[in-house]
Scaffold this motif. Sequence first.
Motif, PDB file in Angstrom:
ATOM      1  N   THR A 176       0.828  -1.187   0.000  1.00 11.72           N
ATOM      2  CA  THR A 176       0.000   0.000   0.000  1.00 11.72           C
ATOM      3  C   THR A 176       0.862   1.237   0.000  1.00 11.72           C
ATOM      4  OG1 THR A 176      -1.734  -1.140   1.216  1.00 11.72           O
ATOM      5  CG2 THR A 176      -1.799   1.261   1.215  1.00 11.72           C
ATOM      6  N   ALA A 177       0.493   2.190  -0.856  1.00 10.28           N
ATOM      7  CA  ALA A 177       1.139   3.495  -0.827  1.00 10.28           C
ATOM      8  C   ALA A 177       0.045   4.509  -0.577  1.00 10.28           C
ATOM      9  CB  ALA A 177       1.839   3.775  -2.150  1.00 10.28           C
ATOM     10  N   ALA A 178       0.162   5.298   0.469  1.00  7.11           N
ATOM     11  CA  ALA A 178      -0.904   6.219   0.831  1.00  7.11           C
ATOM     12  C   ALA A 178      -0.419   7.650   0.732  1.00  7.11           C
ATOM     13  CB  ALA A 178      -1.386   5.934   2.247  1.00  7.11           C
ATOM     14  N   HIS A 179      -1.236   8.481   0.088  1.00  2.00           N
ATOM     15  CA  HIS A 179      -1.018   9.914   0.065  1.00  2.00           C
ATOM     16  C   HIS A 179       0.308  10.310  -0.563  1.00  2.00           C
ATOM     17  CE1 HIS A 179      -4.565  10.123   2.531  1.00  2.00           C
ATOM     18  NE2 HIS A 179      -4.001   9.287   3.378  1.00  2.00           N
ATOM     19  N   ALA A 180       0.789   9.515  -1.526  1.00  2.37           N
ATOM     20  CA  ALA A 180       2.012   9.881  -2.220  1.00  2.37           C
ATOM     21  C   ALA A 180       2.053   9.131  -3.540  1.00  2.37           C
ATOM     22  CB  ALA A 180       3.239   9.514  -1.387  1.00  2.37           C
ATOM     23  N   PRO A 181       2.663   9.714  -4.579  1.00  2.00           N
ATOM     24  CA  PRO A 181       2.791   8.985  -5.840  1.00  2.00           C
ATOM     25  C   PRO A 181       3.573   7.693  -5.646  1.00  2.00           C
ATOM     26  CG  PRO A 181       3.325  11.319  -6.129  1.00  2.00           C
ATOM     27  CD  PRO A 181       3.200  11.074  -4.654  1.00  2.00           C
ATOM     28  N   VAL A 182       3.174   6.652  -6.367  1.00  2.04           N
ATOM     29  CA  VAL A 182       3.853   5.371  -6.257  1.00  2.04           C
ATOM     30  C   VAL A 182       5.206   5.425  -6.957  1.00  2.04           C
ATOM     31  CG1 VAL A 182       3.696   2.925  -6.806  1.00  2.04           C
ATOM     32  CG2 VAL A 182       1.654   4.198  -6.145  1.00  2.04           C
ATOM     33  N   ASP A 183       5.238   5.866  -8.194  1.00  2.00           N
ATOM     34  CA  ASP A 183       6.482   6.061  -8.921  1.00  2.00           C
ATOM     35  C   ASP A 183       6.182   6.909 -10.140  1.00  2.00           C
ATOM     36  OD1 ASP A 183       6.389   2.624 -10.159  1.00  2.00           O
ATOM     37  OD2 ASP A 183       5.221   4.365 -10.730  1.00  2.00           O
ATOM     38  N   THR A 184       7.122   7.032 -11.041  1.00  2.00           N
ATOM     39  CA  THR A 184       6.942   7.914 -12.189  1.00  2.00           C
ATOM     40  C   THR A 184       6.390   7.199 -13.404  1.00  2.00           C
ATOM     41  OG1 THR A 184       9.250   7.536 -12.830  1.00  2.00           O
ATOM     42  CG2 THR A 184       8.771   9.438 -11.412  1.00  2.00           C
ATOM     43  N   GLY A 185       5.926   6.006 -13.256  1.00  2.00           N
ATOM     44  CA  GLY A 185       5.352   5.273 -14.371  1.00  2.00           C
ATOM     45  C   GLY A 185       5.642   3.797 -14.244  1.00  2.00           C
ATOM     46  N   ARG A 186       4.698   2.963 -14.640  1.00  2.28           N
ATOM     47  CA  ARG A 186       4.847   1.518 -14.504  1.00  2.28           C
ATOM     48  C   ARG A 186       4.693   0.833 -15.844  1.00  2.28           C
ATOM     49  NH1 ARG A 186       2.535  -1.456  -9.407  1.00  2.28           N
ATOM     50  NH2 ARG A 186       3.857  -0.549  -7.824  1.00  2.28           N
ATOM     51  N   TRP A 187       5.448  -0.257 -16.008  1.00  4.37           N
ATOM     52  CA  TRP A 187       5.320  -1.139 -17.154  1.00  4.37           C
ATOM     53  C   TRP A 187       4.487  -2.344 -16.727  1.00  4.37           C
ATOM     54  CZ3 TRP A 187       7.875  -0.094 -21.930  1.00  4.37           C
ATOM     55  CH2 TRP A 187       8.594   1.091 -21.925  1.00  4.37           C
ATOM     56  N   PHE A 188       4.133  -3.164 -17.710  1.00  5.65           N
ATOM     57  CA  PHE A 188       3.246  -4.295 -17.446  1.00  5.65           C
ATOM     58  C   PHE A 188       3.763  -5.162 -16.291  1.00  5.65           C
ATOM     59  CE2 PHE A 188       2.344  -8.810 -18.290  1.00  5.65           C
ATOM     60  CZ  PHE A 188       0.976  -8.795 -18.114  1.00  5.65           C
ATOM     61  N   GLU A 189       5.057  -5.484 -16.303  1.00  2.00           N
ATOM     62  CA  GLU A 189       5.615  -6.382 -15.292  1.00  2.00           C
ATOM     63  C   GLU A 189       5.614  -5.787 -13.887  1.00  2.00           C
ATOM     64  OE1 GLU A 189       7.690  -7.355 -19.204  1.00  2.00           O
ATOM     65  OE2 GLU A 189       7.055  -5.545 -18.127  1.00  2.00           O
ATOM     66  N   ASP A 190       5.386  -4.496 -13.780  1.00  2.00           N
ATOM     67  CA  ASP A 190       5.436  -3.839 -12.475  1.00  2.00           C
ATOM     68  C   ASP A 190       4.138  -3.974 -11.689  1.00  2.00           C
ATOM     69  OD1 ASP A 190       8.035  -2.928 -12.960  1.00  2.00           O
ATOM     70  OD2 ASP A 190       7.295  -1.164 -14.017  1.00  2.00           O
ATOM     71  N   PHE A 191       3.091  -4.518 -12.317  1.00  2.00           N
ATOM     72  CA  PHE A 191       1.803  -4.666 -11.643  1.00  2.00           C
ATOM     73  C   PHE A 191       1.637  -6.096 -11.136  1.00  2.00           C
ATOM     74  CE2 PHE A 191       1.115  -1.107 -14.494  1.00  2.00           C
ATOM     75  CZ  PHE A 191       0.454  -0.200 -13.682  1.00  2.00           C
ATOM     76  N   ALA A 192       1.033  -6.234  -9.963  1.00  3.17           N
ATOM     77  CA  ALA A 192       0.768  -7.550  -9.383  1.00  3.17           C
ATOM     78  C   ALA A 192      -0.650  -7.581  -8.836  1.00  3.17           C
ATOM     79  CB  ALA A 192       1.762  -7.851  -8.261  1.00  3.17           C
ATOM     80  N   VAL A 193      -1.366  -8.667  -9.119  1.00  4.25           N
ATOM     81  CA  VAL A 193      -2.735  -8.825  -8.621  1.00  4.25           C
ATOM     82  C   VAL A 193      -2.721  -8.783  -7.092  1.00  4.25           C
ATOM     83  CG1 VAL A 193      -4.688 -10.406  -8.445  1.00  4.25           C
ATOM     84  CG2 VAL A 193      -3.493 -10.119 -10.631  1.00  4.25           C
ATOM     85  N   GLY A 194      -3.598  -7.958  -6.545  1.00  2.94           N
ATOM     86  CA  GLY A 194      -3.692  -7.820  -5.100  1.00  2.94           C
ATOM     87  C   GLY A 194      -3.027  -6.574  -4.560  1.00  2.94           C
ATOM     88  N   GLU A 195      -2.247  -5.871  -5.383  1.00  2.00           N
ATOM     89  CA  GLU A 195      -1.674  -4.605  -4.928  1.00  2.00           C
ATOM     90  C   GLU A 195      -2.791  -3.616  -4.629  1.00  2.00           C
ATOM     91  OE1 GLU A 195       2.499  -3.417  -6.694  1.00  2.00           O
ATOM     92  OE2 GLU A 195       1.075  -3.793  -8.301  1.00  2.00           O
ATOM     93  N   ARG A 196      -2.611  -2.837  -3.578  1.00  2.00           N
ATOM     94  CA  ARG A 196      -3.613  -1.840  -3.183  1.00  2.00           C
ATOM     95  C   ARG A 196      -2.937  -0.494  -2.952  1.00  2.00           C
ATOM     96  NH1 ARG A 196      -5.361  -6.706  -1.187  1.00  2.00           N
ATOM     97  NH2 ARG A 196      -7.584  -7.166  -1.463  1.00  2.00           N
ATOM     98  N   PHE A 197      -3.628   0.553  -3.378  1.00  2.00           N
ATOM     99  CA  PHE A 197      -3.090   1.899  -3.260  1.00  2.00           C
ATOM    100  C   PHE A 197      -4.203   2.859  -2.846  1.00  2.00           C
ATOM    101  CE2 PHE A 197      -0.717  -0.424  -6.441  1.00  2.00           C
ATOM    102  CZ  PHE A 197       0.583  -0.277  -5.999  1.00  2.00           C
ATOM    103  N   THR A 198      -3.839   3.887  -2.143  1.00  2.00           N
ATOM    104  CA  THR A 198      -4.779   4.916  -1.699  1.00  2.00           C
ATOM    105  C   THR A 198      -4.226   6.276  -2.090  1.00  2.00           C
ATOM    106  OG1 THR A 198      -5.480   3.578   0.183  1.00  2.00           O
ATOM    107  CG2 THR A 198      -5.981   5.926   0.277  1.00  2.00           C
ATOM    108  N   SER A 199      -5.070   7.093  -2.719  1.00  2.00           N
ATOM    109  CA  SER A 199      -4.646   8.427  -3.148  1.00  2.00           C
ATOM    110  C   SER A 199      -4.730   9.425  -2.005  1.00  2.00           C
ATOM    111  CB  SER A 199      -5.526   8.908  -4.299  1.00  2.00           C
ATOM    112  OG  SER A 199      -6.793   9.343  -3.796  1.00  2.00           O
ATOM    113  N   ALA A 200      -4.214  10.609  -2.243  1.00  3.03           N
ATOM    114  CA  ALA A 200      -4.430  11.728  -1.342  1.00  3.03           C
ATOM    115  C   ALA A 200      -5.898  12.161  -1.422  1.00  3.03           C
ATOM    116  CB  ALA A 200      -3.523  12.893  -1.726  1.00  3.03           C
ATOM    117  N   PRO A 201      -6.421  12.840  -0.406  1.00  2.00           N
ATOM    118  CA  PRO A 201      -7.815  13.317  -0.451  1.00  2.00           C
ATOM    119  C   PRO A 201      -7.972  14.497  -1.398  1.00  2.00           C
ATOM    120  CG  PRO A 201      -6.744  14.049   1.555  1.00  2.00           C
ATOM    121  CD  PRO A 201      -5.771  13.133   0.882  1.00  2.00           C
ATOM    122  N   ARG A 202      -9.202  14.655  -1.886  1.00  2.00           N
ATOM    123  CA  ARG A 202      -9.533  15.783  -2.763  1.00  2.00           C
ATOM    124  C   ARG A 202     -10.843  16.386  -2.317  1.00  2.00           C
ATOM    125  NH1 ARG A 202     -12.372  17.975  -6.792  1.00  2.00           N
ATOM    126  NH2 ARG A 202     -11.406  18.683  -8.753  1.00  2.00           N
TER     127      ARG A 202
END
Length: 271
Positions: A2-28
Amino acid sequence: MTAAHAPVDTGRWFEDFAVGERFTSAPRSVTADDLAAFTRLSGDDHPLHVGPDAMLQGPFGIAVAMGLLQSLGFHGEAVQGLLDTHWTYRAPIRVGDVVHLELTVLRVRRTRSGTRGTVTRHMRLVGDDGVTRQEGTTTALVAARGSGPDDDGRAFGSLGWGRAVAAALDPEVATLLETWDGTIGLRCDDDEVHLRVYRGAVIDVSRRAPHGATFTLVADALTWLELVEAPDNPFLRLAMTGRLSATGDGYEYLRLTRALHLVVDAARAIA
């Protein structure tokens, strides 16, 4: 992860994704300027969108969700396009609401060319009161760095996943099915794999059996993810609440409940 309230990285390729990963954005925060701007942009000036208790137009939510997705840093040079969106409105969004995006990666599948793949995300737009305003799935086409191979452990419904499940079955399954001859289907959304059983042994794993499945266990990707990630096997609970269903011979499905529980155990083991 989980990455909360911060960008994960500057861009992802196909291999960088994994089923079950969870992320939370900053509030708006949702402002009166948002309502005025989206009304001008959409031309939707229905009375529901006017006055002190005005609701934002439904598509405003998915637009905000896409913006919050962008803020997570996924959309680098590898993303080649959005393939689909399936969206549901759960509760109104009003001026003054504060929302954030909760994202779960549900599906990661390479295309036949091997040079790119599809990544499906479950997205939930949630208010600071904990109430889900809108949710759904989106699928993006993403370039790959290489040609694989890819892990089958969470490729629910795929041929490789079916073979891995069959290989991980507890020996008790052979005892339970020693007099049974038939085919068990396992479906995740549009993907389905068949386990052909004869005298307790899985003798073939295929996308489709010649005469179809005796019965098929059906669930969406979010439910399969819960099945493999829950602390204890939730097969019976999810079946009783209707999140798991079956097509085909209902009698055989019910008769083999214990065996299916062990099939899910195998799926949990390889995940």
